[in-house]
Design a protein around this motif. Structure first.
Motif, PDB file in Angstrom:
ATOM      1  N   VAL A 176      -6.226   0.373  -7.471  1.00 47.33           N
ATOM      2  CA  VAL A 176      -5.762  -0.738  -6.641  1.00 47.33           C
ATOM      3  C   VAL A 176      -6.972  -1.383  -5.978  1.00 47.33           C
ATOM      4  N   ASP A 187      -7.999  -4.070  -3.381  1.00 49.88           N
ATOM      5  CA  ASP A 187      -7.450  -4.845  -2.267  1.00 49.88           C
ATOM      6  C   ASP A 187      -8.317  -6.084  -2.069  1.00 49.88           C
ATOM      7  N   THR A 205     -10.098   7.196  -2.014  1.00 53.27           N
ATOM      8  CA  THR A 205     -10.645   5.965  -1.466  1.00 53.27           C
ATOM      9  C   THR A 205     -11.999   6.270  -0.849  1.00 53.27           C
ATOM     10  N   ILE A 233       0.847  -1.203   0.000  1.00 50.79           N
ATOM     11  CA  ILE A 233       0.000   0.000   0.000  1.00 50.79           C
ATOM     12  C   ILE A 233       0.877   1.245   0.000  1.00 50.79           C
ATOM     13  N   PHE A 244      -7.875   3.454  -4.125  1.00 47.92           N
ATOM     14  CA  PHE A 244      -7.909   2.210  -3.366  1.00 47.92           C
ATOM     15  C   PHE A 244      -9.358   1.797  -3.128  1.00 47.92           C
ATOM     16  N   TYR A 274      -4.714   3.129   4.038  1.00 41.52           N
ATOM     17  CA  TYR A 274      -4.838   3.915   2.819  1.00 41.52           C
ATOM     18  C   TYR A 274      -4.685   5.407   3.145  1.00 41.52           C
TER      19      TYR A 274
END
Length: 352
Positions: free
Chosen positions: A183, A185, A103, A88, A152, A111
């Motif tokens: 990204v 996760d 995010t 991260i 994220f 994050y």
């Protein structure tokens, strides 16, 4: 005396966790069981035979190859480090420093923490009132400022357990094509029916994060990895410390990947127990349990502090989440063994 510490570091809070001991530990979303004893024995025997005075692979190449075979990915696009939490920070360094991190909130704390520590402008989009990811709001936030960076999204989301649809992620990936790294996760992907690998194959700016800390039962080993396109992976490796994955980590993970049957059994147990505990919690007179696609359940209570203390007084440790945006009154409990889950339910005043 003035210390040469950057203001962003001085202003950052500590990671929001305090260790508490309890007989029934359901607070960190770990596997309910340890790495199998027979696999530990195999790993230890291999370690006896290997030289410890030599450096291991530069970028964990042998482990990257094994991960890639298991996950159906190209080894050239696989990057292994000492925990997905390390990745991260590296991904913020790769594309977000001096730019932006986007995010949702609430979300995994790192994050936002890494964005602030590394000087990225942070935008956090609230979840829907149903605790789902608001993809339309994320897409709208992409163009709020000219700077690009990293987005994220956790799938499944933590700490709610909600699941962003793959169609919505496709829309987000298309919107991120102009200068954003998306990204996803997937720390809890084992507990869902579908993952995002096909989406990542279609979009070279999409990166998947995965970990050995949850379903694999190797949280103490500290290993995570990224699945990415070749160019993103090549650039990301420049930020990974050389020889960073130890021989101990490598050997244990290789043994796990060679014998993944235990992983499938444990995932099946978790899914059965998650459904059972969910059904029982639905009968609670004052608590509201949220549907989950991960190895934990989020429960809204009238008073999280009181409920947490009452559970802990009887030896059951769960995680308070009530200080997070939109999660007033909420606790999070990891799915444990059947006996641990029964203890939790009895402590909550329910019959298992």
């Amino acid at each position: 005396m003035s210390l040469p510490i950057r203001p962003a570091v001085q202003a950052s809070p500590d990671y929001p966790f305090s260790a508490i001991e309890a007989p029934v530990k359901l607070d960190q979303n770990e596997s309910f069981a340890d790495f199998p004893a027979e696999l530990k024995a195999i790993a230890l025997e291999r370690l006896r035979e290997l030289p410890w005075h030599r450096y291991t692979d530069l970028h964990a190449e042998a482990l990257c190859d094994a991960v890639a075979r298991h996950d159906g990915w190209a080894a050239s696009g696989t990057v292994v480090t000492t925990g997905s939490n390390v990745l991260i920070a590296l991904l913020v360094q790769l594309a977000g420093m001096g730019a932006r991190v986007l995010t949702v909130k609430p979300n995994f704390a790192l994050y936002g923490l890494d964005a602030r520590l590394l000087g990225a402008a942070l935008t956090e989009v609230p979840l829907h009132t149903n605790l789902g990811t608001d993809v339309d709001a994320l897409i709208a936030a992409l163009d709020e400022a000219p700077a690009r960076g990293v987005v994220f999204v956790a799938r499944p989301h933590a700490p709610t357990g909600s699941l962003c649809g793959l169609d919505d992620l496709e829309r987000l990936a298309r919107a991120c094509q102009d200068g954003w790294l998306l990204v996803i996760d997937e720390a809890y992907h084992h507990f869902t029916a579908h993952d995002a690998r096909e989406l990542a194959r279609r979009h070279p700016h999409v990166v998947l994060l995965r970990t050995f800390s949850k379903a694999w039962g190797l949280a103490g080993l500290r290993l995570g990895y990224a699945l990415a396109g070749d160019e993103v992976a090549r650039q990301l490796r420049k930020l990974v410390p050389p020889f960073g994955v130890s021989v101990l980590q490598t050997v244990c993970a290789l043994v796990a990947l060679e014998r993944p049957g235990y992983l499938r059994e444990r995932v099946a147990h978790t899914l059965r127990e998650r459904e059972r505990v969910f059904q029982v919690l639905q009968t609670h007179p004052t608590w509201q349990v949220m549907p989950s696609h991960a190895n934990f359940l989020l429960v809204r209570t009238p008073d999280a502090a009181q409920a947490h203390a009452a559970l802990l007084a009887q030896g059951v440790l769960v995680r308070r989440q009530d200080r997070l945006h939109g999660l007033e009154g909420c606790l999070r409990m990891t799915i444990g063994t059947a006996a641990e889950n029964d203890t939790f339910l009895r402590t909550a005043g329910l019959s298992p």
